[in-house]
Design a protein around this motif. Structure first.
Motif, PDB file in Angstrom:
ATOM      1  N   GLU A 276     -19.743 -54.347 148.968  1.00 33.77           N
ATOM      2  CA  GLU A 276     -18.730 -53.339 148.649  1.00 33.77           C
ATOM      3  C   GLU A 276     -19.291 -52.197 147.807  1.00 33.77           C
ATOM      4  O   GLU A 276     -18.916 -51.051 147.990  1.00 33.77           O
ATOM      5  CB  GLU A 276     -17.578 -53.987 147.864  1.00 33.77           C
ATOM      6  N   ALA A 277     -20.112 -52.553 146.853  1.00 31.12           N
ATOM      7  CA  ALA A 277     -20.450 -51.586 145.805  1.00 31.12           C
ATOM      8  C   ALA A 277     -21.939 -51.461 145.540  1.00 31.12           C
ATOM      9  O   ALA A 277     -22.332 -50.771 144.593  1.00 31.12           O
ATOM     10  CB  ALA A 277     -19.713 -51.958 144.513  1.00 31.12           C
ATOM     11  N   GLY A 278     -22.774 -52.129 146.360  1.00 32.62           N
ATOM     12  CA  GLY A 278     -24.214 -51.951 146.247  1.00 32.62           C
ATOM     13  C   GLY A 278     -24.780 -52.364 144.900  1.00 32.62           C
ATOM     14  O   GLY A 278     -24.110 -52.976 144.065  1.00 32.62           O
ATOM     15  N   LEU A 279     -26.036 -51.989 144.677  1.00 32.68           N
ATOM     16  CA  LEU A 279     -26.698 -52.363 143.426  1.00 32.68           C
ATOM     17  C   LEU A 279     -26.036 -51.728 142.197  1.00 32.68           C
ATOM     18  O   LEU A 279     -25.857 -52.408 141.181  1.00 32.68           O
ATOM     19  CB  LEU A 279     -28.188 -51.997 143.517  1.00 32.68           C
ATOM     20  N   PRO A 280     -25.624 -50.438 142.270  1.00 32.57           N
ATOM     21  CA  PRO A 280     -24.951 -49.870 141.082  1.00 32.57           C
ATOM     22  C   PRO A 280     -23.696 -50.655 140.694  1.00 32.57           C
ATOM     23  O   PRO A 280     -23.427 -50.861 139.506  1.00 32.57           O
ATOM     24  CB  PRO A 280     -24.591 -48.454 141.533  1.00 32.57           C
ATOM     25  N   GLY A 281     -22.929 -51.112 141.699  1.00 32.17           N
ATOM     26  CA  GLY A 281     -21.732 -51.906 141.402  1.00 32.17           C
ATOM     27  C   GLY A 281     -22.090 -53.242 140.775  1.00 32.17           C
ATOM     28  O   GLY A 281     -21.438 -53.701 139.836  1.00 32.17           O
ATOM     29  N   LEU A 282     -23.152 -53.866 141.291  1.00 30.42           N
ATOM     30  CA  LEU A 282     -23.580 -55.153 140.733  1.00 30.42           C
ATOM     31  C   LEU A 282     -24.051 -54.995 139.288  1.00 30.42           C
ATOM     32  O   LEU A 282     -23.745 -55.833 138.436  1.00 30.42           O
ATOM     33  CB  LEU A 282     -24.729 -55.738 141.564  1.00 30.42           C
ATOM     34  N   ILE A 283     -24.793 -53.927 139.026  1.00 30.85           N
ATOM     35  CA  ILE A 283     -25.298 -53.710 137.662  1.00 30.85           C
ATOM     36  C   ILE A 283     -24.131 -53.489 136.699  1.00 30.85           C
ATOM     37  O   ILE A 283     -24.098 -54.038 135.597  1.00 30.85           O
ATOM     38  CB  ILE A 283     -26.300 -52.526 137.636  1.00 30.85           C
ATOM     39  N   GLU A 284     -23.161 -52.703 137.132  1.00 29.06           N
ATOM     40  CA  GLU A 284     -21.964 -52.467 136.301  1.00 29.06           C
ATOM     41  C   GLU A 284     -21.266 -53.791 135.981  1.00 29.06           C
ATOM     42  O   GLU A 284     -20.927 -54.078 134.829  1.00 29.06           O
ATOM     43  CB  GLU A 284     -21.012 -51.523 137.046  1.00 29.06           C
ATOM     44  N   MET A 285     -21.077 -54.625 137.002  1.00 34.20           N
ATOM     45  CA  MET A 285     -20.397 -55.908 136.798  1.00 34.20           C
ATOM     46  C   MET A 285     -21.231 -56.836 135.931  1.00 34.20           C
ATOM     47  O   MET A 285     -20.694 -57.605 135.136  1.00 34.20           O
ATOM     48  CB  MET A 285     -20.125 -56.575 138.144  1.00 34.20           C
ATOM     49  N   SER A 422     -13.535 -39.655 138.369  1.00 37.09           N
ATOM     50  CA  SER A 422     -13.439 -38.215 138.096  1.00 37.09           C
ATOM     51  C   SER A 422     -14.805 -37.536 138.229  1.00 37.09           C
ATOM     52  O   SER A 422     -14.877 -36.324 138.394  1.00 37.09           O
ATOM     53  CB  SER A 422     -12.865 -37.987 136.694  1.00 37.09           C
ATOM     54  N   MET A 423     -15.885 -38.321 138.153  1.00 37.26           N
ATOM     55  CA  MET A 423     -17.222 -37.723 138.239  1.00 37.26           C
ATOM     56  C   MET A 423     -17.902 -38.016 139.567  1.00 37.26           C
ATOM     57  O   MET A 423     -19.122 -37.904 139.681  1.00 37.26           O
ATOM     58  CB  MET A 423     -18.083 -38.222 137.076  1.00 37.26           C
ATOM     59  N   LYS A 424     -17.099 -38.366 140.572  1.00 39.65           N
ATOM     60  CA  LYS A 424     -17.715 -38.793 141.828  1.00 39.65           C
ATOM     61  C   LYS A 424     -18.387 -37.635 142.577  1.00 39.65           C
ATOM     62  O   LYS A 424     -19.179 -37.869 143.484  1.00 39.65           O
ATOM     63  CB  LYS A 424     -16.695 -39.505 142.721  1.00 39.65           C
ATOM     64  N   ASP A 425     -18.098 -36.413 142.184  1.00 35.79           N
ATOM     65  CA  ASP A 425     -18.733 -35.269 142.846  1.00 35.79           C
ATOM     66  C   ASP A 425     -19.940 -34.731 142.089  1.00 35.79           C
ATOM     67  O   ASP A 425     -20.566 -33.767 142.512  1.00 35.79           O
ATOM     68  CB  ASP A 425     -17.700 -34.155 143.052  1.00 35.79           C
ATOM     69  N   ASP A 426     -20.261 -35.390 140.974  1.00 36.95           N
ATOM     70  CA  ASP A 426     -21.454 -34.999 140.222  1.00 36.95           C
ATOM     71  C   ASP A 426     -22.673 -35.130 141.136  1.00 36.95           C
ATOM     72  O   ASP A 426     -22.907 -36.183 141.717  1.00 36.95           O
ATOM     73  CB  ASP A 426     -21.601 -35.921 139.003  1.00 36.95           C
ATOM     74  N   PRO A 427     -23.454 -34.037 141.278  1.00 34.67           N
ATOM     75  CA  PRO A 427     -24.536 -34.075 142.271  1.00 34.67           C
ATOM     76  C   PRO A 427     -25.597 -35.135 141.964  1.00 34.67           C
ATOM     77  O   PRO A 427     -26.217 -35.671 142.864  1.00 34.67           O
ATOM     78  CB  PRO A 427     -25.122 -32.659 142.198  1.00 34.67           C
ATOM     79  N   ARG A 428     -25.811 -35.429 140.684  1.00 30.01           N
ATOM     80  CA  ARG A 428     -26.892 -36.344 140.334  1.00 30.01           C
ATOM     81  C   ARG A 428     -26.412 -37.800 140.281  1.00 30.01           C
ATOM     82  O   ARG A 428     -27.057 -38.703 140.773  1.00 30.01           O
ATOM     83  CB  ARG A 428     -27.483 -35.935 138.979  1.00 30.01           C
ATOM     84  N   LYS A 429     -25.249 -38.004 139.678  1.00 28.72           N
ATOM     85  CA  LYS A 429     -24.815 -39.375 139.413  1.00 28.72           C
ATOM     86  C   LYS A 429     -23.603 -39.805 140.223  1.00 28.72           C
ATOM     87  O   LYS A 429     -23.189 -40.957 140.172  1.00 28.72           O
ATOM     88  CB  LYS A 429     -24.476 -39.522 137.919  1.00 28.72           C
ATOM     89  N   GLY A 430     -23.019 -38.838 140.965  1.00 29.00           N
ATOM     90  CA  GLY A 430     -21.754 -39.102 141.636  1.00 29.00           C
ATOM     91  C   GLY A 430     -21.758 -40.327 142.528  1.00 29.00           C
ATOM     92  O   GLY A 430     -20.843 -41.139 142.482  1.00 29.00           O
ATOM     93  N   ALA A 431     -22.807 -40.467 143.342  1.00 30.53           N
ATOM     94  CA  ALA A 431     -22.854 -41.572 144.307  1.00 30.53           C
ATOM     95  C   ALA A 431     -22.850 -42.916 143.584  1.00 30.53           C
ATOM     96  O   ALA A 431     -22.130 -43.846 143.957  1.00 30.53           O
ATOM     97  CB  ALA A 431     -24.085 -41.435 145.190  1.00 30.53           C
ATOM     98  N   ASN A 432     -23.677 -43.008 142.527  1.00 24.40           N
ATOM     99  CA  ASN A 432     -23.712 -44.242 141.743  1.00 24.40           C
ATOM    100  C   ASN A 432     -22.366 -44.530 141.098  1.00 24.40           C
ATOM    101  O   ASN A 432     -21.905 -45.666 141.065  1.00 24.40           O
ATOM    102  CB  ASN A 432     -24.761 -44.136 140.640  1.00 24.40           C
ATOM    103  N   TYR A 433     -21.764 -43.473 140.558  1.00 20.11           N
ATOM    104  CA  TYR A 433     -20.485 -43.664 139.858  1.00 20.11           C
ATOM    105  C   TYR A 433     -19.404 -44.141 140.816  1.00 20.11           C
ATOM    106  O   TYR A 433     -18.553 -44.956 140.459  1.00 20.11           O
ATOM    107  CB  TYR A 433     -20.064 -42.362 139.184  1.00 20.11           C
ATOM    108  N   GLN A 434     -19.459 -43.619 142.032  1.00 20.79           N
ATOM    109  CA  GLN A 434     -18.451 -44.025 143.006  1.00 20.79           C
ATOM    110  C   GLN A 434     -18.577 -45.520 143.311  1.00 20.79           C
ATOM    111  O   GLN A 434     -17.582 -46.226 143.456  1.00 20.79           O
ATOM    112  CB  GLN A 434     -18.621 -43.202 144.277  1.00 20.79           C
ATOM    113  N   LEU A 435     -19.826 -46.003 143.390  1.00 22.74           N
ATOM    114  CA  LEU A 435     -20.043 -47.423 143.660  1.00 22.74           C
ATOM    115  C   LEU A 435     -19.594 -48.273 142.473  1.00 22.74           C
ATOM    116  O   LEU A 435     -19.004 -49.343 142.644  1.00 22.74           O
ATOM    117  CB  LEU A 435     -21.509 -47.680 144.000  1.00 22.74           C
ATOM    118  N   ARG A 436     -19.872 -47.781 141.267  1.00 24.82           N
ATOM    119  CA  ARG A 436     -19.393 -48.519 140.088  1.00 24.82           C
ATOM    120  C   ARG A 436     -17.868 -48.594 140.097  1.00 24.82           C
ATOM    121  O   ARG A 436     -17.272 -49.635 139.808  1.00 24.82           O
ATOM    122  CB  ARG A 436     -19.846 -47.820 138.807  1.00 24.82           C
ATOM    123  N   ALA A 437     -17.217 -47.464 140.451  1.00 22.80           N
ATOM    124  CA  ALA A 437     -15.752 -47.433 140.487  1.00 22.80           C
ATOM    125  C   ALA A 437     -15.217 -48.443 141.503  1.00 22.80           C
ATOM    126  O   ALA A 437     -14.206 -49.106 141.271  1.00 22.80           O
ATOM    127  CB  ALA A 437     -15.259 -46.025 140.830  1.00 22.80           C
TER     128      ALA A 437
END
Length: 720
Positions: A276-285, A422-437
């Motif tokens: 569902e959320a890839g490695l960024p999601g796993l790290i957040e959890m 809210s930061m999902k469109d950030d060019p640098r971190k957006g993709a990671n943040y979306q997965l964390r969300a």
DNA sequence: ACGGCACGGGG
DNA sequence: GTGTACGTGCCGT
């Protein structure tokens, strides 16, 4: 030197904890002492006797202390029992437990994970940054924008000789590692692969079915050549117990985990969160739950939220009861009915609508828990007998003095999710943040379910009831507000409303958000939407609809195209019919397009009758809930199960069976269907699949006069 | 007609 | 190591 906590587990022989840190220069192994404690609560006299009894069996240094043993309660007398041998913890707890008669004493901190104990004791946490010398945290788990290590990944795959269902006896053809393919004699390939792992020194090994097949398979093949397949940074694996049947290309329905030491094995097949959320999601959890990456990858979001609750409880000075002990309070029969109504559902206005807005509350149930302070210890608490905070409909009182455990856990998670979104469109971190969300979303969803789960540590059914009661109240009142602002309420489910016409939707959302303190967001505007009728009753089916948003996106719910058991051909049919209907920009155009959609259906029927449809598009997949011999009816899945059985393969409840229908009415399993692993050039039951296509079409078009019966009649007259 | 069985969600 | 309840549709008996 500093590094991230990559892994943490007990060394059961040395009775010490092992830690692995990821540093820019590589991985570092550290050992540390920890003596876990279990706790017993009883009267002072009994605790003193217990202390003596424990000394008699060699457990010294048990000390009486004051600790909090239930949520929101004062400190009580407990005996802290040190456990020097890690392996004896469970048996020692069982022994102490057996010494007490019914409810004479109770045990705490028995079923706590060792890694979690260690982290809470040390102030460290998984994937957190720490000073390695001195084992001191340089990080805070509440940080939203935290430093993440560069982790080196290795994709592992195997190719096996043999047809149909792979088994341990099939020889190895090749191993793929990232883009490299190793082939040749089996022993050489295995040898090469092990040295490649040593040289590359990856932090993560990714597999598909690594737990159920790839790792046990490689170990088995290596053992045939007198080799030991070691993939960790330290010898040995942490395999959990599990039955090892070999069926259907994988071992068992609940395979034993193959966790490496010092290196992370992520089996995508076994990791819901990774999918569902890839490695960024796993790290957040991992950070929030304090559970190491490799372990959290195999746990459900429910276990993750449970771990977060334990962390919060321990940090606020509580011991964790061995088994849950909050009994469901007494309720009258009438109260039961009022409480058990679940989420609110409007009866949808069946059929076609245009100019429709869908609005959804942001994480409604978790937001309710936070806003209304719903927690096991805050409902009907002893400290607020006159509390004015009353749950609608069911009348439970809510504590007004203290914030409950569940809201304390959820509040930061809701906040993080809001920030990440809210930061999902950030060019640098957006993709990671979306997965964390995304990962957090699942944590939030399961938290509600967990409050009603009888084995949850911090569950209490009254929480569940209170949340849904508030939910119904909020949705009904929101609908009333919408109506008073000129909207027509077409449908509503739990946290969503579908509204037609009216005035300023943004103003309405702002008004409702302010009224309940929970954001109501616009999901979108539909050019048209169809709420489907129930086949049996004819009134609105509550959760089956399809619609076209203004941006051209389709939203489908409950129809075959969304169901995992539908064969691909039916999904394709519905998608193609919907593409056709998507040309319509409003209700009138939709009606005009229906005949064209029927032609799509005819094409599919003709293609099926021509006999040229490939088997992959015809495979039906069903999850089975019982073993072959326990089935009382003979149907398609049972026929497929029987075939597998005939060839020596058994499926466990929870696994899926896949098959193509050959002769739908047949009473003989080999004539009736063909299980996917045995598929040859068998053809298929053309008329049966045509019927499925007609059913799929009728599912979409029944509100427009095209019932299944009428479609069949049309088909018959066309063919004559 | 009745009962066994499987599915669903979110993005 | 683990979310539940329940409405829905299909199909065998």
């Amino acid at each position: 030197m500093r590094g991230w906590v990559l892994d943490c587990y007990p060394d059961m022989d040395a009775d010490r904890m092992v830690l692995w840190f990821k540093t820019p220069g590589g991985a570092v192994r550290v050992v540390d002492d920890m003596t876990p404690h279990i706790y017993v609560h009883s009267s002072r006299e009994r605790l003193d006797k217990l202390k003596n009894d424990l000394a008699m069996i060699g457990v010294k240094d048990a000390e009486r202390e004051k600790r909090r043993i239930s949520l929101g309660d004062d400190e009580k007398d407990v005996l802290a029992v040190p456990v020097r041998e890690y392996a004896s913890l469970q048996s020692l707890a069982a022994t102490i437990d057996s010494w007490g008669r019914y409810r004479e004493h109770s045990l705490y901190n028995v079923d706590l994970r060792m890694d979690q104990r260690y982290f809470l004791h040390k102030g460290l946490f998984a994937m957190g940054l720490a000073e390695i010398d001195g084992l001191r945290s340089l990080d805070a788990w509440r940080r939203i924008d935290y430093p993440v290590p560069m982790l080196k990944g290795l994709e592992l795959g195997v190719k096996v000789r043999g047809t149909g269902i792979p088994t341990m006896d099939d020889p190895l053809i090749s191993i793929s590692a990232n883009s490299i393919t190793l082939d040749g004699p089996e022993d050489a390939v295995l040898e090469e692969f092990m040295s490649l792992v040593r040289e590359e020194d990856p932090d993560i090994i990714y597999t598909d079915k690594g737990d159920s097949f790839v790792l046990p398979y490689l170990q088995h093949r290596a053992s045939l050549h007198g080799m030991n397949m070691e993939l960790g940074r330290e010898r040995g694996e942490r395999t959990s117990r599990g039955k090892s049947y070999f069926t259907y290309g994988r071992i068992v329905y609940k395979p034993p985990a193959h966790k490496l030491r010092g290196r992370v094995h992520i089996d995508r097949e076994a990791s819901f969160t990774y999918g569902e959320a890839g490695l960024p999601g796993l790290i957040e959890m991992s950070r929030l739950s304090h559970i190491p990456l490799q372990d959290i990858s195999r746990l459900s979001p429910g276990s993750a939220i449970s771990a977060m609750q334990v962390n919060e409880a321990v940090r606020s000075g509580h011991l964790i009861r061995w088994k849950k002990n909050l009994p469901e309070g007494f309720k009258t029969a009438g109260a039961l009915i009022a409480c058990d109504r679940g989420g609110f559902i409007y009866e949808p206005r069946v059929g076609l609508h245009d100019d429709v807005w869908e609005v959804d509350f942001f994480s409604l149930y978790p937001s309710i828990m936070v806003r209304h302070n719903i927690s096991p210890e805050t409902l009907n608490c002893a400290c607020c007998p006159r509390s004015p905070l009353i749950v609608p409909e069911i009348g439970y009182r809510i504590c007004e003095k203290r914030t409950g455990l569940i809201p304390r856990v959820l509040e930061p998670i809701l906040n993080r999710r809001r920030v990440y979104k809210s930061m999902k469109d950030d060019p640098r971190k957006g993709a990671n943040y979306q997965l964390r969300a995304k990962a957090l979303k699942w944590v939030l969803v399961t938290c509600f379910g967990y409050t009603g789960y009888r084995n949850a540590r911090f569950g209490r059914i009254e929480c569940h009831e209170s949340i849904t009661a508030y939910g119904r109240d909020i949705l009904v009142r929101s609908a009333r507000i919408a109506e008073s602002r000129g909207f027509e309420v077409l449908h509503g489910i739990v946290d969503s409303l579908w509204l037609h016409g009216g005035g300023d939707i943004h103003r309405l959302c702002d008004e409702i958000s302010a009224e309940f303190g929970i954001p109501l967001n616009i999901e979108g505007r539909y050019r048209w939407i169809v709420f489907l009728p129930s086949v049996s009753t004819g009134v609105g089916a509550l959760n089956r609809y399809y619609g076209l948003f203004d941006d051209g996106e389709l939203k489908l719910r409950g129809i075959a195209a969304r169901r995992r058991d539908a064969p691909a051909i039916v999904e394709e049919l519905q998608q193609e019919m919907l593409q056709c209907l998507s040309q319509a920009g409003n209700a009138q155009e939709f009606i005009d397009t229906v005949p064209e959609a029927l032609l799509v259906m005819d094409d599919y029927a003709a293609e099926l009758r021509g006999g040229g449809v490939a088997a992959e598009r015809l495979i039906v997949r069903k999850r089975i809930s019982r073993r072959l011999e326990e089935h009382t009816r003979f149907n398609d899945p049972v026929a497929a199960l029987r075939q597998l059985h005939d060839r020596g393969f058994e499926l466990e409840p929870g696994q899926s069976v896949e098959y193509v229908i050959l002769d739908s009415g047949s009473g003989r399993s080999w004539d009736r269907v063909r299980a996917a692993p045995f598929l040859a050039d068998d053809g298929y039951d053309r008329e049966k699949y045509v019927e499925l296509v007609h059913r799929g079409a009728a599912e979409l078009l029944s509100p427009f006069g095209w019932s299944f019966q009428r479609i069949r009649g049309r088909d018959g007259s066309q063919r004559r």
